[in-house]
Design an enzyme around this catalytic site. Structure first.
Site, PDB file in Angstrom:
ATOM      1  N   GLY A  14       0.842  -1.210   0.000  1.00 47.77           N
ATOM      2  CA  GLY A  14       0.000   0.000   0.000  1.00 47.77           C
ATOM      3  C   GLY A  14       0.867   1.246   0.000  1.00 47.77           C
ATOM      4  O   GLY A  14       1.843   1.321   0.742  1.00 47.77           O
ATOM      5  N   ALA A  25      15.538  10.628  -0.892  1.00 43.12           N
ATOM      6  CA  ALA A  25      16.670  10.523   0.035  1.00 43.12           C
ATOM      7  C   ALA A  25      17.560   9.333  -0.327  1.00 43.12           C
ATOM      8  O   ALA A  25      18.797   9.446  -0.313  1.00 43.12           O
ATOM      9  CB  ALA A  25      16.159  10.394   1.462  1.00 43.12           C
ATOM     10  N   VAL A  26      16.952   8.211  -0.669  1.00 36.00           N
ATOM     11  CA  VAL A  26      17.743   7.021  -1.027  1.00 36.00           C
ATOM     12  C   VAL A  26      18.590   7.345  -2.267  1.00 36.00           C
ATOM     13  O   VAL A  26      19.799   7.098  -2.300  1.00 36.00           O
ATOM     14  CB  VAL A  26      16.813   5.809  -1.315  1.00 36.00           C
ATOM     15  CG1 VAL A  26      17.575   4.669  -1.974  1.00 36.00           C
ATOM     16  CG2 VAL A  26      16.146   5.332  -0.025  1.00 36.00           C
ATOM     17  N   ARG A  75       1.037  -5.193  -5.281  1.00 32.44           N
ATOM     18  CA  ARG A  75       1.213  -6.376  -4.430  1.00 32.44           C
ATOM     19  C   ARG A  75       1.383  -7.512  -5.442  1.00 32.44           C
ATOM     20  O   ARG A  75       0.444  -7.851  -6.153  1.00 32.44           O
ATOM     21  CB  ARG A  75      -0.004  -6.598  -3.544  1.00 32.44           C
ATOM     22  CG  ARG A  75      -0.344  -5.384  -2.648  1.00 32.44           C
ATOM     23  CD  ARG A  75      -1.418  -5.742  -1.642  1.00 32.44           C
ATOM     24  NE  ARG A  75      -2.155  -4.571  -1.157  1.00 32.44           N
ATOM     25  CZ  ARG A  75      -1.789  -3.805  -0.133  1.00 32.44           C
ATOM     26  NH1 ARG A  75      -0.696  -4.050   0.513  1.00 32.44           N
ATOM     27  NH2 ARG A  75      -2.526  -2.781   0.243  1.00 32.44           N
ATOM     28  N   ASP A 106       4.730  -4.639   6.045  1.00 25.86           N
ATOM     29  CA  ASP A 106       4.995  -6.008   6.461  1.00 25.86           C
ATOM     30  C   ASP A 106       5.214  -6.977   5.276  1.00 25.86           C
ATOM     31  O   ASP A 106       6.172  -7.743   5.255  1.00 25.86           O
ATOM     32  CB  ASP A 106       3.760  -6.445   7.284  1.00 25.86           C
ATOM     33  CG  ASP A 106       3.991  -7.725   8.013  1.00 25.86           C
ATOM     34  OD1 ASP A 106       4.825  -7.718   8.929  1.00 25.86           O
ATOM     35  OD2 ASP A 106       3.357  -8.732   7.654  1.00 25.86           O
ATOM     36  N   GLY A 107       4.331  -6.911   4.281  1.00 25.77           N
ATOM     37  CA  GLY A 107       4.425  -7.798   3.117  1.00 25.77           C
ATOM     38  C   GLY A 107       5.710  -7.553   2.341  1.00 25.77           C
ATOM     39  O   GLY A 107       6.367  -8.495   1.860  1.00 25.77           O
ATOM     40  N   THR A 129       4.316   2.607   5.650  1.00 25.02           N
ATOM     41  CA  THR A 129       2.913   2.178   5.718  1.00 25.02           C
ATOM     42  C   THR A 129       2.154   3.090   6.661  1.00 25.02           C
ATOM     43  O   THR A 129       2.705   3.482   7.702  1.00 25.02           O
ATOM     44  CB  THR A 129       2.768   0.712   6.212  1.00 25.02           C
ATOM     45  OG1 THR A 129       1.399   0.484   6.603  1.00 25.02           O
ATOM     46  CG2 THR A 129       3.655   0.383   7.399  1.00 25.02           C
ATOM     47  N   ASP A 131      -0.138   2.200   8.506  1.00 27.22           N
ATOM     48  CA  ASP A 131      -0.638   1.399   9.642  1.00 27.22           C
ATOM     49  C   ASP A 131       0.218   1.509  10.912  1.00 27.22           C
ATOM     50  O   ASP A 131      -0.254   1.199  11.992  1.00 27.22           O
ATOM     51  CB  ASP A 131      -0.729  -0.084   9.257  1.00 27.22           C
ATOM     52  CG  ASP A 131      -1.634  -0.315   8.058  1.00 27.22           C
ATOM     53  OD1 ASP A 131      -2.517   0.526   7.814  1.00 27.22           O
ATOM     54  OD2 ASP A 131      -1.446  -1.335   7.370  1.00 27.22           O
ATOM     55  N   ASP A 133       2.405  -0.480  11.941  1.00 21.70           N
ATOM     56  CA  ASP A 133       2.330  -1.777  12.623  1.00 21.70           C
ATOM     57  C   ASP A 133       3.618  -2.590  12.558  1.00 21.70           C
ATOM     58  O   ASP A 133       3.576  -3.809  12.728  1.00 21.70           O
ATOM     59  CB  ASP A 133       1.165  -2.598  12.026  1.00 21.70           C
ATOM     60  CG  ASP A 133       1.331  -2.835  10.532  1.00 21.70           C
ATOM     61  OD1 ASP A 133       2.192  -2.189   9.915  1.00 21.70           O
ATOM     62  OD2 ASP A 133       0.590  -3.673   9.983  1.00 21.70           O
ATOM     63  N   MET A 173      -8.437   2.909   8.712  1.00 22.56           N
ATOM     64  CA  MET A 173      -7.605   1.771   8.284  1.00 22.56           C
ATOM     65  C   MET A 173      -6.664   1.342   9.401  1.00 22.56           C
ATOM     66  O   MET A 173      -6.714   1.863  10.513  1.00 22.56           O
ATOM     67  CB  MET A 173      -6.816   2.148   7.043  1.00 22.56           C
ATOM     68  CG  MET A 173      -7.632   2.124   5.774  1.00 22.56           C
ATOM     69  SD  MET A 173      -6.576   2.407   4.339  1.00 22.56           S
ATOM     70  CE  MET A 173      -7.675   1.882   3.023  1.00 22.56           C
ATOM     71  N   ARG A 175      -5.232  -2.168   8.999  1.00 24.37           N
ATOM     72  CA  ARG A 175      -5.163  -3.625   8.801  1.00 24.37           C
ATOM     73  C   ARG A 175      -5.502  -4.345  10.095  1.00 24.37           C
ATOM     74  O   ARG A 175      -6.652  -4.282  10.517  1.00 24.37           O
ATOM     75  CB  ARG A 175      -3.773  -4.048   8.286  1.00 24.37           C
ATOM     76  CG  ARG A 175      -3.835  -5.368   7.532  1.00 24.37           C
ATOM     77  CD  ARG A 175      -2.486  -5.716   6.960  1.00 24.37           C
ATOM     78  NE  ARG A 175      -2.110  -4.882   5.851  1.00 24.37           N
ATOM     79  CZ  ARG A 175      -2.468  -5.124   4.594  1.00 24.37           C
ATOM     80  NH1 ARG A 175      -3.222  -6.137   4.306  1.00 24.37           N
ATOM     81  NH2 ARG A 175      -2.065  -4.334   3.631  1.00 24.37           N
ATOM     82  N   ALA A 190     -12.375  12.162  20.320  1.00 26.33           N
ATOM     83  CA  ALA A 190     -13.506  11.225  20.205  1.00 26.33           C
ATOM     84  C   ALA A 190     -13.809  10.595  21.561  1.00 26.33           C
ATOM     85  O   ALA A 190     -12.987  10.661  22.489  1.00 26.33           O
ATOM     86  CB  ALA A 190     -13.191  10.151  19.174  1.00 26.33           C
ATOM     87  N   GLN A 258      -7.367   8.161   3.444  1.00 26.03           N
ATOM     88  CA  GLN A 258      -6.323   8.189   4.483  1.00 26.03           C
ATOM     89  C   GLN A 258      -4.927   7.943   3.905  1.00 26.03           C
ATOM     90  O   GLN A 258      -3.926   8.202   4.547  1.00 26.03           O
ATOM     91  CB  GLN A 258      -6.583   7.102   5.536  1.00 26.03           C
ATOM     92  CG  GLN A 258      -7.844   7.299   6.334  1.00 26.03           C
ATOM     93  CD  GLN A 258      -8.297   6.012   7.010  1.00 26.03           C
ATOM     94  OE1 GLN A 258      -7.925   5.741   8.134  1.00 26.03           O
ATOM     95  NE2 GLN A 258      -9.087   5.207   6.326  1.00 26.03           N
TER      96      GLN A 258
END
Ligand code: F6P
Length: 326
Positions: A14, A25-26, A75, A106-107, A129, A131, A133, A173, A175, A190, A258
């Protein structure tokens, strides 16, 4: 280990705001250190299908502020097969690529780890990502921008929620992770966040909301992380509607909005630092590591750690959210 002359770079999975800043930068850091750079289109698919171009410093001009990724992303199913990875390796060699920098979630890192276990290639990962995560890094590229987008949306929904005295469930979102929902809820003021890491019963949620309506509030906003565990905003709203028909319930699913937009300063700086650190890692002879942000310091995290370990959510923040929602 053979001397690295040419570094290939790709974005996969994603897209996330700040990926372009990381590509810049890379590329520039690699050129500064005397390497050649090849840009690989559409993530691992570009390796399998040989969509590879030479990148010069000017090719990454004017992109630091742009969302998405100029290299595109995908993907790739073929890369999950041994045959696909063999083709990818052949194309890498054909293009003279000696090392890879992969930007994604992650993937992407799982694919990199597998590839590196089969072929002798130094690979460095950059966590990109929304996420947030990935274990071993406080922040991933794109997370801050997505969080700000969520906050912006919650602010707007609050206006209409107040006017109509409604209960809104907003799905975000993430995941299988609740970082966006929890911190989006805190930033947006909230009433609650429903996240896959911590279960909450509809009764408990209703109590909290009811308390708010009875005292200070004319509306309630609950952020719900997308996940089969939470049931998503639609599922939760249905349950609340059934059991508490007194509430005028509405649902908003923020979805892919998002993932878009110009990266925040925080994401641009993180992406720039991580991109430069990825090249430093290769210069230092590191391989199969992800760049992590550990308390503002760039660190190297072995792929195995970043992928296998689950990043813990701060449960105290959830408690704080409910204290602040009284
Ligand atoms: O990993 C990023 C992410 O946006 C997740 O939050 C979400 O579950 C997923 O990607 C959506 O993927 P797609 O763009 O393929 O629908």
């Amino acid at each position: 280990m053979a001397k690295i002359k040419t570094i290939g770079v790709l974005t996969s999975g994603g897209d996330a705001p700040g990926m372009n800043a990381a590509l810049r930068a890379v590329t520039r850091s690699a050129i500064y250190h005397g390497f050649n750079v090849k840009g690989i289109y559409r993530g691992y698919r570009g390796l399998v299908e040989n969509e590879i171009v030479t990148f010069e410093a000017k090719d990454v001009s004017g992109i630091i502020h742009r969302g998405g990724t100029i290299l595109r992303t995908a993907r790739c199913k073929e890369f999950m097969t041994e045959e696909g990875r063999q083709t990818a390796y052949k194309n890498m060699r054909k293009n003279g690529i000696d090392a890879l920098v992969v930007i994604g979630g992650d993937g992407t890192l799982t694919g990199a780890r597998q590839f590196a276990s089969e072929f002798d290639i130094p690979i460095v990962g950059i966590p990109g990502t929304i996420d947030n995560d990935l274990y071993g890094t406080d922040h991933t590229i794109g997370y801050d921008t997505a969080l700000n987008t969520i906050m912006w949306c919650v602010d707007r929904i609050r206006d209409t929620a107040n006017s109509h005295e409604r209960l809104f469930f907003i799905e975000v979102m993430g995941r299988n992770a609740g970082f966006l929902a929890l911190n989006g809820a805190i930033a947006g003021g909230a009433e609650a966040a429903i996240i896959p890491e911590i279960s909450i019963e509809v009764d408990q949620l209703a109590q909290l909301i009811e308390h708010g309506f009875r005292t200070t509030k004319k509306s309630s906003i609950v952020l719900v992380a997308e996940s089969p565990i939470t049931g998503g905003a639609m599922g939760l709203a249905e349950r609340v509607r059934k059991e508490y028909p007194q509430y005028d319930v509405r649902v908003t699913i923020l979805g892919h909005l998002q993932r878009g937009g110009s990266p925040t300063a925080r994401d641009r700086i993180l992406a720039s630092r991580m991109g430069a650190a990825a090249i430093d890692a290769l210069v230092e002879g590191q391989r199969n590591v992800m760049i992590g942000d550990d308390d503002e310091q760039m660190v190297y995290v072995p792929f195995s750690k970043a992928i296998k370990n689950e990043k813990a959510i701060d449960r105290q923040l959830l408690a704080m959210l409910s204290h602040l929602a009284i």
